[in-house]
Write an enzyme that holds these catalytic residues in place. Sequence first.
Site, PDB file in Angstrom:
ATOM      1  N   ASP A   1       0.830  -1.205   0.000  1.00 40.78           N
ATOM      2  CA  ASP A   1       0.000   0.000   0.000  1.00 40.78           C
ATOM      3  C   ASP A   1       0.862   1.251   0.000  1.00 40.78           C
ATOM      4  O   ASP A   1       2.051   1.217   0.314  1.00 40.78           O
ATOM      5  CB  ASP A   1      -0.946   0.004   1.196  1.00 40.78           C
ATOM      6  CG  ASP A   1      -0.213  -0.057   2.534  1.00 40.78           C
ATOM      7  OD1 ASP A   1       0.790  -0.797   2.622  1.00 40.78           O
ATOM      8  OD2 ASP A   1      -0.622   0.642   3.490  1.00 40.78           O
TER       9      ASP A   1
ATOM     10  N   GLU B   1      -0.035  -1.312   5.757  1.00 44.06           N
ATOM     11  CA  GLU B   1       1.045  -0.866   6.641  1.00 44.06           C
ATOM     12  C   GLU B   1       0.906   0.608   6.976  1.00 44.06           C
ATOM     13  O   GLU B   1       1.235   1.040   8.091  1.00 44.06           O
ATOM     14  CB  GLU B   1       2.406  -1.137   5.972  1.00 44.06           C
ATOM     15  CG  GLU B   1       3.615  -0.874   6.855  1.00 44.06           C
ATOM     16  CD  GLU B   1       4.142   0.558   6.797  1.00 44.06           C
ATOM     17  OE1 GLU B   1       5.024   0.889   7.615  1.00 44.06           O
ATOM     18  OE2 GLU B   1       3.672   1.335   5.937  1.00 44.06           O
TER      19      GLU B   1
END
Length: 392
Positions: free
Chosen positions: A85, A147
């Site tokens: 991400d 994350e």
Amino acid sequence: MSVPDFLDMYKTLIAKPSISAIDESLDLSNKAVIDVLANWCRDLEFEVEITELTHAPGKYNLLARREPLNSSKNHGGLMLAGHTDTVPFDDARWNSNPFELTEKDNKLFGLGSIDMKGFFAFVITAISQLDRKYQNAPLMILATADEETTMAGAQQVAQHTSLKPKYCVIGEPTDMVPVFTHKGHMSSAIRVTGRSGHSSDPDRGLNAIEVMQQVISRLLHLKEELKNKYSIEHFAVPHPTLNLGHIHGGDNANRICGCCELHIDIRPLPGLSITELEQMLLNAIQPINEQFPGCVDVIALHDPIPAFSGRTDSGLVRLAEKLSKQKAIAVNYCTEAPFLQQLGCETIVMGPGSINQAHQPDEHLDMDKITPSQNVILDLIKKCCFNNEKAS
């Protein structure tokens, strides 16, 4: 057994939006990135496991494993880990399309170019250059979700009962400097609930802003306590930090403020547990709640992230120092390391690109760093998982 070349992989990864954000209007799935990585891993004869996050539907982890030929050994070896991400972006501050890899001034621009989708292009390029018949230890690629927000992907991986690598390298951008320890992260909202009323009669209300002033005073005292009580010399900022980051309250000048909320950020050192820190925060505001019962609440903005504590004398740290020709350091930011370390593996953070570019407009990778970074990653994989003299 062919995969795209390095730049084509980079372009493909950057072109797949995978923003994670607390704001649901900005939050995206990472499935497109996971699917691309899965195909490349299968091309390199990895067994691929894709898992949807239990507490985040639409977000996925990928675990790719490749054992040595003619071996049933499934423990040990090296896991190369990263998140798929990215943070959101401000389109007005970018000088190029964040989802199109742009080469300019000997730099590769794109969202995730160093934080940290680009790491997978380095890893897969390195593995594609090695002859599998000389692999003598398990090799794993881990790609996680979320994350940048909750770290839910890494937390779920930490519960994986059959995943037991000997070593784990998390490829966050460190300019290939090994990181053996880092601070944690705790974000909290301090909410003061008072009683609104007309400003002409203050005694008929309880002004939340005035109470918040007392809260802030006690938080600043806690900030100094943390600074004076805890210190580790490895860190550039050797003590825990407490930041007053955002405040809002009230709605009109002639109304007694009924609610005021402050958001704070605390970065604990290794050795200072989240439980202890949470208790220190509650103790700081307790006298105010005794004076105004139930007035002040502490609300976690996300699950806290513990500090990551490693050793400078571990085998992986020493190997990384030797290959990178750089001494291992401590950093003030946090990563997935404390969760992946729970698998029982020696863990470091080390990857291409500068942390100074992370979360910035025009995020980029200096092209001069590609070959040196690639060589370190290649040598690391050879040392950990291959008969080093014959692998390539």
